[in-house]
Design a protein around this motif. Sequence first.
Motif, PDB file in Angstrom:
ATOM      1  N   SER A 276       0.816  -1.221   0.000  1.00 11.53           N
ATOM      2  CA  SER A 276       0.000   0.000   0.000  1.00 11.53           C
ATOM      3  C   SER A 276       0.847   1.268   0.000  1.00 11.53           C
ATOM      4  O   SER A 276       0.328   2.352  -0.211  1.00 11.53           O
ATOM      5  N   GLY A 277       2.135   1.121   0.298  1.00 11.20           N
ATOM      6  CA  GLY A 277       2.995   2.292   0.390  1.00 11.20           C
ATOM      7  C   GLY A 277       3.080   2.850   1.799  1.00 11.20           C
ATOM      8  O   GLY A 277       3.722   3.869   2.035  1.00 11.20           O
ATOM      9  N   SER A 278       2.398   2.192   2.739  1.00 16.75           N
ATOM     10  CA  SER A 278       2.463   2.592   4.141  1.00 16.75           C
ATOM     11  C   SER A 278       2.357   1.336   5.014  1.00 16.75           C
ATOM     12  O   SER A 278       1.967   0.271   4.546  1.00 16.75           O
ATOM     13  N   ILE A 279       2.713   1.507   6.284  1.00 15.63           N
ATOM     14  CA  ILE A 279       2.713   0.384   7.222  1.00 15.63           C
ATOM     15  C   ILE A 279       1.493   0.497   8.127  1.00 15.63           C
ATOM     16  O   ILE A 279       1.324   1.501   8.837  1.00 15.63           O
ATOM     17  N   SER A 280       0.654  -0.525   8.097  1.00 23.09           N
ATOM     18  CA  SER A 280      -0.552  -0.562   8.928  1.00 23.09           C
ATOM     19  C   SER A 280      -0.196  -1.063  10.331  1.00 23.09           C
ATOM     20  O   SER A 280       0.934  -1.476  10.598  1.00 23.09           O
ATOM     21  N   PHE A 281      -1.186  -1.075  11.213  1.00 24.71           N
ATOM     22  CA  PHE A 281      -0.980  -1.548  12.576  1.00 24.71           C
ATOM     23  C   PHE A 281      -0.432  -2.975  12.587  1.00 24.71           C
ATOM     24  O   PHE A 281       0.570  -3.252  13.248  1.00 24.71           O
ATOM     25  N   SER A 282      -1.088  -3.878  11.870  1.00 24.81           N
ATOM     26  CA  SER A 282      -0.646  -5.287  11.897  1.00 24.81           C
ATOM     27  C   SER A 282       0.746  -5.439  11.274  1.00 24.81           C
ATOM     28  O   SER A 282       1.564  -6.230  11.756  1.00 24.81           O
ATOM     29  N   GLU A 283       1.028  -4.669  10.227  1.00 22.55           N
ATOM     30  CA  GLU A 283       2.356  -4.715   9.610  1.00 22.55           C
ATOM     31  C   GLU A 283       3.424  -4.168  10.563  1.00 22.55           C
ATOM     32  O   GLU A 283       4.536  -4.701  10.628  1.00 22.55           O
ATOM     33  N   LEU A 284       3.064  -3.133  11.324  1.00 19.51           N
ATOM     34  CA  LEU A 284       3.995  -2.564  12.291  1.00 19.51           C
ATOM     35  C   LEU A 284       4.289  -3.571  13.400  1.00 19.51           C
ATOM     36  O   LEU A 284       5.447  -3.775  13.772  1.00 19.51           O
ATOM     37  N   GLN A 285       3.254  -4.224  13.900  1.00 15.96           N
ATOM     38  CA  GLN A 285       3.427  -5.266  14.921  1.00 15.96           C
ATOM     39  C   GLN A 285       4.358  -6.370  14.416  1.00 15.96           C
ATOM     40  O   GLN A 285       5.271  -6.798  15.113  1.00 15.96           O
ATOM     41  N   GLN A 286       4.127  -6.799  13.195  1.00 14.70           N
ATOM     42  CA  GLN A 286       4.942  -7.855  12.599  1.00 14.70           C
ATOM     43  C   GLN A 286       6.386  -7.383  12.405  1.00 14.70           C
ATOM     44  O   GLN A 286       7.329  -8.125  12.648  1.00 14.70           O
ATOM     45  N   ALA A 287       6.552  -6.144  11.967  1.00 17.67           N
ATOM     46  CA  ALA A 287       7.891  -5.590  11.759  1.00 17.67           C
ATOM     47  C   ALA A 287       8.660  -5.578  13.070  1.00 17.67           C
ATOM     48  O   ALA A 287       9.816  -6.015  13.123  1.00 17.67           O
ATOM     49  N   PHE A 288       8.032  -5.075  14.135  1.00 14.27           N
ATOM     50  CA  PHE A 288       8.704  -5.031  15.435  1.00 14.27           C
ATOM     51  C   PHE A 288       9.111  -6.434  15.879  1.00 14.27           C
ATOM     52  O   PHE A 288      10.230  -6.642  16.353  1.00 14.27           O
ATOM     53  N   SER A 289       8.208  -7.368  15.725  1.00 13.43           N
ATOM     54  CA  SER A 289       8.489  -8.746  16.127  1.00 13.43           C
ATOM     55  C   SER A 289       9.673  -9.315  15.344  1.00 13.43           C
ATOM     56  O   SER A 289      10.593  -9.906  15.915  1.00 13.43           O
ATOM     57  N   GLN A 290       9.681  -9.105  14.032  1.00 15.30           N
ATOM     58  CA  GLN A 290      10.762  -9.620  13.199  1.00 15.30           C
ATOM     59  C   GLN A 290      12.090  -8.913  13.463  1.00 15.30           C
ATOM     60  O   GLN A 290      13.151  -9.482  13.239  1.00 15.30           O
ATOM     61  N   MET A 291      12.037  -7.662  13.954  1.00 14.69           N
ATOM     62  CA  MET A 291      13.253  -6.937  14.300  1.00 14.69           C
ATOM     63  C   MET A 291      13.748  -7.307  15.701  1.00 14.69           C
ATOM     64  O   MET A 291      14.768  -6.817  16.148  1.00 14.69           O
ATOM     65  N   GLY A 292      12.982  -8.172  16.395  1.00 12.69           N
ATOM     66  CA  GLY A 292      13.412  -8.637  17.712  1.00 12.69           C
ATOM     67  C   GLY A 292      12.845  -7.860  18.882  1.00 12.69           C
ATOM     68  O   GLY A 292      13.265  -8.065  20.021  1.00 12.69           O
ATOM     69  N   TYR A 293      11.878  -6.980  18.636  1.00 16.16           N
ATOM     70  CA  TYR A 293      11.248  -6.224  19.711  1.00 16.16           C
ATOM     71  C   TYR A 293       9.988  -6.947  20.157  1.00 16.16           C
ATOM     72  O   TYR A 293       9.130  -7.268  19.336  1.00 16.16           O
ATOM     73  N   ASN A 294       9.875  -7.172  21.457  1.00 20.28           N
ATOM     74  CA  ASN A 294       8.692  -7.814  22.014  1.00 20.28           C
ATOM     75  C   ASN A 294       7.813  -6.719  22.616  1.00 20.28           C
ATOM     76  O   ASN A 294       7.860  -6.458  23.811  1.00 20.28           O
ATOM     77  N   LEU A 295       7.048  -6.049  21.757  1.00 19.47           N
ATOM     78  CA  LEU A 295       6.249  -4.906  22.179  1.00 19.47           C
ATOM     79  C   LEU A 295       4.760  -5.252  22.124  1.00 19.47           C
ATOM     80  O   LEU A 295       4.309  -5.966  21.231  1.00 19.47           O
ATOM     81  N   SER A 296       4.019  -4.708  23.071  1.00 13.68           N
ATOM     82  CA  SER A 296       2.585  -4.995  23.146  1.00 13.68           C
ATOM     83  C   SER A 296       1.835  -4.313  22.003  1.00 13.68           C
ATOM     84  O   SER A 296       2.292  -3.290  21.475  1.00 13.68           O
ATOM     85  N   PRO A 297       0.665  -4.858  21.668  1.00 15.29           N
ATOM     86  CA  PRO A 297      -0.187  -4.172  20.684  1.00 15.29           C
ATOM     87  C   PRO A 297      -0.555  -2.755  21.143  1.00 15.29           C
ATOM     88  O   PRO A 297      -0.667  -1.852  20.326  1.00 15.29           O
ATOM     89  N   GLN A 298      -0.687  -2.555  22.451  1.00 17.31           N
ATOM     90  CA  GLN A 298      -1.019  -1.238  22.975  1.00 17.31           C
ATOM     91  C   GLN A 298       0.098  -0.238  22.672  1.00 17.31           C
ATOM     92  O   GLN A 298      -0.175   0.915  22.335  1.00 17.31           O
ATOM     93  N   PHE A 299       1.357  -0.681  22.774  1.00 14.99           N
ATOM     94  CA  PHE A 299       2.468   0.223  22.484  1.00 14.99           C
ATOM     95  C   PHE A 299       2.517   0.559  20.994  1.00 14.99           C
ATOM     96  O   PHE A 299       2.719   1.709  20.619  1.00 14.99           O
TER      97      PHE A 299
END
Length: 182
Positions: free
Chosen positions: A96-119
């Motif tokens: 889409s040319g932008s990062i959605s909420f679910s894509e951001l969550q997945q990106a953080f996870s793949q980068m090794g960050y264990n961050l909550s959906p709330q964050f």
Amino acid sequence: MAFPYAGNAPPGVDPEAFSWFQTVDTDHSGFISVKELKQALVNNNWSSFNDETCLLMINMFDKTRSGRIDVYGFSALLRFIQQWRSLFQQYDRDQSGSISFSELQQAFSQMGYNLSPQFSQLLLARYAQRSPNPSIQLDRFIHICMQLQSLTDAFREKDTALLGNIRLSYEDFLAMVVTRML
């Protein structure tokens, strides 16, 4: 100031980066300012890069702490942005040319960050444009990731046992944040 390389890229600078540097350096000072950088960079939706992100990147590549970058810093900055653009495109699964909420969550996870959906939702609320389906443009993605990495490094310096939590005074916390703001 006339640029000292008379049309030829200096040693160690990609000729394409040098050519773009000459175009972006609108005042012909031999340096790129935040304003010049902002005018040169665009997101996938053709919006200009955010001022804060441009300042972060200038500061990262400004070896003289003058608030500007020379051709070497600009060349390194272009490589840096290209690496982030590739990562951004990898996480933009729906193209889409932008990062959605679910894509951001997945990106953080793949980068090794264990961050909550709330964050992640908090970051979207802070950095996304207001819309029914908020999403992050490339400039904000770079901004978030740079700050997240910097603050994570500061946290790890204090979390020597790697427990995932630390005890520190309010002033130590402020010092940690202020010294990590690029």
